[in-house]
Design an enzyme around this catalytic site. Structure first.
Site, PDB file in Angstrom:
ATOM      1  CE1 TYR A 157      -4.437   0.716   0.070  1.00  0.00           C
ATOM      2  CE2 TYR A 157      -3.801   2.409   1.646  1.00  0.00           C
ATOM      3  CZ  TYR A 157      -4.728   1.856   0.790  1.00  0.00           C
ATOM      4  OH  TYR A 157      -5.958   2.454   0.655  1.00  0.00           O
ATOM      5  CE  LYS A 164      -7.379   7.023  -1.029  1.00  0.00           C
ATOM      6  NZ  LYS A 164      -8.532   7.730  -1.631  1.00  0.00           N
TER       7      LYS A 164
END
Length: 257
Positions: A157, A164
């Site tokens: 990720y 994000k």
């Protein structure tokens, strides 16, 4: 979900949901439509999914505009907002939901993957907000969709999680800078949601099982997130500013007792 005719806290409002043809974006678009808002959404890949979503939205008794636009391209963002302006002439709600990324480790990731992810997940929400402000003359609401990978390190990720984190910083700056214009800005961070996007993770099954072990005893659904987004788009949430509202069933609190 109620129809637009039965309940109307958002009646007369116009909402743009990026990436609104499927997954969380579709759930948000339908929830806002069910509360009376006319909907615009962009999509990139599937014409069939977008057309089906448009039909579901219109069935709730509101107007709907669908536009094919890749938000990694600033020119396409401009074209999207031109279409919104031509169709509605205003905007009250912007939900920055569209996201992309490459599921690789730091060492496996290539520069082009980083640039792609940042362009869609962090740069595009900023550019969309700049355009949205021009149409929010009477104020409005902006909600950015983020994830717990911004604060918790998750396998595969790296690019998405850092993008994000950037989006959450963008949220805080937007909340302060746009407040004088009457624009309320927040973010919603969802737990593991079983959507098509999750299928691309090599550890998908492990992620879903982790979500099921939350104190709530079940996975978060797209509808769970959509209801919180809709609340943040109402006057009742006007004093919530620049916050990241976590919707994860308590999963990030630790294992259930």
């Amino acid at each position: 979900m109620s129809t637009a005719e039965e309940s109307g806290p958002l009646s007369g409002k116009v909402a743009l949901v990026t990436g609104g043809s499927r997954g969380i974006g579709k759930a948000v678009a339908l929830e806002l439509a069910g509360r009376g808002a006319d909907i615009a959404f962009n999509y990139f890949r599937s014409h069939e999914a977008a057309a089906a979503t448009e039909q579901e939205i219109r069935a709730l008794g509101v107007e709907c505009l669908r536009v094919r636009a890749h938000l990694g391209d600033p020119e396409k963002i401009g074209e999207l907002f031109t279409r919104v302006t031509e169709s509605f002439g205003r905007l009250d709600i912007l939900v920055n939901n569209a996201a992309s990324g490459v599921q690789r480790t730091l060492e496996e990731l290539e520069e082009k993957h980083w640039d792609w992810t940042m362009a869609v997940n962090a740069k595009a929400p900023w550019l969309c907000a700049k355009e949205a402000v021009k149409l929010m003359e009477g104020g409005g609401h902006i909600v950015n969709i983020t994830s717990e990978g911004s604060r918790t390190v998750l396998p595969y990720y790296f690019s998405v999680g850092t993008s994000k984190a950037a989006l959450e910083a963008v949220t805080r700056y937007m909340a302060v800078e746009l407040a004088p214009r009457g624009i309320v800005v927040n973010a919603v961070s969802g737990g593991y949601v079983e959507t098509d996007a999750l299928a691309h993770f090599p550890n998908r099954d492990e992620m879903l099982e982790s979500g099921r072990r939350s104190p709530a005893g079940r996975l978060v659904t797209s509808a769970d997130i959509a209801r919180v987004v809709a609340f943040l788009c109402t006057d009742d949430a006007s004093m919530i500013r620049g916050q990241v509202v976590v919707v994860d069933g308590g999963a990030t609190l630790g294992p259930p007792g």
